[in-house]
Scaffold this motif. Structure first.
Motif, PDB file in Angstrom:
ATOM      1  N   SER A   1      14.594 -21.483   2.102  1.00 39.02           N
ATOM      2  CA  SER A   1      13.212 -21.102   1.815  1.00 39.02           C
ATOM      3  C   SER A   1      12.878 -19.783   2.509  1.00 39.02           C
ATOM      4  CB  SER A   1      12.246 -22.207   2.265  1.00 39.02           C
ATOM      5  OG  SER A   1      12.099 -22.255   3.676  1.00 39.02           O
TER       6      SER A   1
ATOM      7  N   ASP B   1       9.495 -16.875  -4.674  1.00 36.72           N
ATOM      8  CA  ASP B   1       8.782 -18.092  -4.332  1.00 36.72           C
ATOM      9  C   ASP B   1       9.607 -18.882  -3.330  1.00 36.72           C
ATOM     10  OD1 ASP B   1       6.584 -20.210  -5.305  1.00 36.72           O
ATOM     11  OD2 ASP B   1       8.510 -21.241  -5.077  1.00 36.72           O
TER      12      ASP B   1
ATOM     13  N   ASN C   1      10.199 -21.863  -2.971  1.00 35.92           N
ATOM     14  CA  ASN C   1      10.974 -22.959  -3.575  1.00 35.92           C
ATOM     15  C   ASN C   1      11.918 -22.466  -4.669  1.00 35.92           C
ATOM     16  OD1 ASN C   1       9.684 -25.053  -2.043  1.00 35.92           O
ATOM     17  ND2 ASN C   1       7.874 -24.786  -3.342  1.00 35.92           N
TER      18      ASN C   1
ATOM     19  N   ASP D   1      15.383 -24.200  -4.669  1.00 31.11           N
ATOM     20  CA  ASP D   1      15.232 -25.610  -5.040  1.00 31.11           C
ATOM     21  C   ASP D   1      15.046 -25.747  -6.550  1.00 31.11           C
ATOM     22  OD1 ASP D   1      15.488 -27.215  -2.752  1.00 31.11           O
ATOM     23  OD2 ASP D   1      13.516 -26.615  -2.044  1.00 31.11           O
ATOM     24  N   LYS D   2      14.205 -24.929  -7.119  1.00 34.47           N
ATOM     25  CA  LYS D   2      13.844 -25.059  -8.528  1.00 34.47           C
ATOM     26  C   LYS D   2      14.942 -24.571  -9.470  1.00 34.47           C
ATOM     27  CE  LYS D   2       8.863 -24.409  -7.758  1.00 34.47           C
ATOM     28  NZ  LYS D   2       7.715 -23.474  -7.983  1.00 34.47           N
ATOM     29  N   ASN D   3      15.692 -23.568  -9.060  1.00 32.18           N
ATOM     30  CA  ASN D   3      16.619 -22.918  -9.983  1.00 32.18           C
ATOM     31  C   ASN D   3      18.099 -23.209  -9.734  1.00 32.18           C
ATOM     32  OD1 ASN D   3      14.843 -20.907 -11.674  1.00 32.18           O
ATOM     33  ND2 ASN D   3      14.094 -20.757  -9.561  1.00 32.18           N
TER      34      ASN D   3
ATOM     35  N   LEU E   1      18.156 -28.066  -7.932  1.00 34.59           N
ATOM     36  CA  LEU E   1      17.728 -29.029  -8.957  1.00 34.59           C
ATOM     37  C   LEU E   1      17.784 -30.462  -8.433  1.00 34.59           C
ATOM     38  CD1 LEU E   1      19.574 -27.440 -12.017  1.00 34.59           C
ATOM     39  CD2 LEU E   1      17.246 -27.006 -11.209  1.00 34.59           C
ATOM     40  N   ASN E   2      17.313 -30.640  -7.181  1.00 32.49           N
ATOM     41  CA  ASN E   2      17.246 -31.944  -6.512  1.00 32.49           C
ATOM     42  C   ASN E   2      18.613 -32.554  -6.207  1.00 32.49           C
ATOM     43  OD1 ASN E   2      14.389 -32.061  -6.510  1.00 32.49           O
ATOM     44  ND2 ASN E   2      14.412 -32.716  -8.647  1.00 32.49           N
TER      45      ASN E   2
END
Length: 354
Positions: A163, A172, A174, A177-179, A182-183
């Motif tokens: 981060s 951003d 996140n 995490d988002k791209n 992906l969890n």
């Protein structure tokens, strides 16, 4: 930055990134330090990271006990018993760097998946599954608990550092995490032991525990014991020491972050040799990498000059920017060079490599 400034790696206080209500100015200041470290070094120490010292000490203690066992006992959880999961023990000389045997032995772990109905298990995806844990401690689950707890804390720490790295790129917080995660990031953990006896053997004096290389993935977080021996290459030709500093971790960016930033942040070569003639050296690298199925595409870098043509300056003369596909495909091809025997099973690895 002058050459005189480049004698030791920067130490970054990441405490502000751990606090949700921390002043944004402090977080931006930390992000700027990460940016400067990634631009000039590719390596940096982190302090005030929140990882309990007791957990670090238990990990080191149990690991020393395991590596002191007879070879035949350690081989009871050898990697060839781990199947597709690619987990377990390997002895000295069984891992290669640039085609040369490394002077280390080790344990390989990954995210623990003990559910046979998990999609990765049902589809027989390699490098996923159950770990093999050493039966060390009061009962056979004690070391297992320490390892899994450590891996969870490292994944959380890695996400926090990423981060800050996203902030350093004006993205951003996140973004990764988002791209890319992906969890379900690809999390791999290694425990390496560099025997003091290896370099004392006749003919081994010029061999390294690990030769010059860069890491495959996104972010490496390293715990090392107090022996030392890690060196980092800067300015393409100068090696500097990265000694252990109490209650810090060393972080370095890997080839995938180099690719994502189109060379704006470079992965940096490093190598290791046990400096002690009497004591074994332990190290604990944790790799936080992209989701297995994520296609690795460059991040839009508006207003930033990048340079992808770096093959001539790389340790292996191979560009990380000239491949297409998912991170899983990339990693499997790399694995076949480190553990050639695994490549013999075509359904697992395949024979092509970069």
């Amino acid at each position: 930055m002058t050459e005189e400034d480049q004698t030791s790696l920067p130490i970054i206080d990441i405490g502000p990134l751990l606090i949700d209500d921390s002043n944004d100015n402090r977080k931006e200041e930390t992000a700027l330090q990460i940016h400067q470290a990634c631009r000039h070094w590719g390596f940096f120490y982190v302090k005030n990271h929140g990882i309990p010292m007791k957990l670090q000490e238990e990990l080191i203690e149990f690991s020393r006990k395991y590596f002191s066992l007879p070879l035949e006992t350690k081989m009871q959880i050898s990697m060839n018993k781990g199947g597709r999961a690619w987990r377990g023990y390997f002895p000295v000389g069984n891992e290669l760097t640039s085609g040369k045997p490394d002077g280390k032995e080790g344990l390989y772990f990954g995210t623990e998946i003990d559910d046979d109905n998990h999609p990765k298990i049902r589809n027989k995806i390699p490098l996923h599954g159950r770990n093999q844990f050493p039966p060390i401690g009061k009962d056979e689950n004690e070391f297992r608990h320490v390892i899994l707890t450590y891996m969870t804390t490292m994944e959380n720490l890695g996400r926090i550092i990423m981060s800050g790295l996203a902030r350093s790129l004006k993205l951003d917080v996140n973004f990764f995490d988002k791209n890319y995660f992906l969890n379900e990031p690809t999390c791999l953990f290694r425990i390496f032991n560099y025997p003091a006896s290896f370099c004392q053997q006749e003919g081994n004096q010029d061999l390294w525990g690990v030769g010059e290389h860069t890491d495959y993935g996104m972010l490496t977080i390293l715990l090392q014991d107090d022996i030392g021996g890690l060196q980092v290459k800067i300015n393409h030709n100068k090696w500097i020491d990265a000694p252990p500093i109490p209650n810090t971790f060393i972080c370095n960016i890997g080839d995938m972050l180099d690719r994502m930033t189109s060379g704006y942040y470079r992965s940096t070569p490093h190598r290791v040799r046990n400096l002690s003639p009497s004591y074994d050296r332990l190290s604990f690298p944790f790799f936080l990498d992209p989701n297995w199925d994520t296609e690795i595409l460059p991040i839009p870098m508006e207003g930033i000059t990048t340079n992808e043509d770096d093959a001539e300056n790389r340790w292996d003369k191979a560009s990380v920017h000239k491949f297409s596909g998912t991170y899983g495909e990339y990693l499997l091809k790399k694995v076949s060079r480190v553990f050639p025997n695994l490549a013999e099973e075509q359904t697992i690895i395949g024979t092509n490599s970069y």
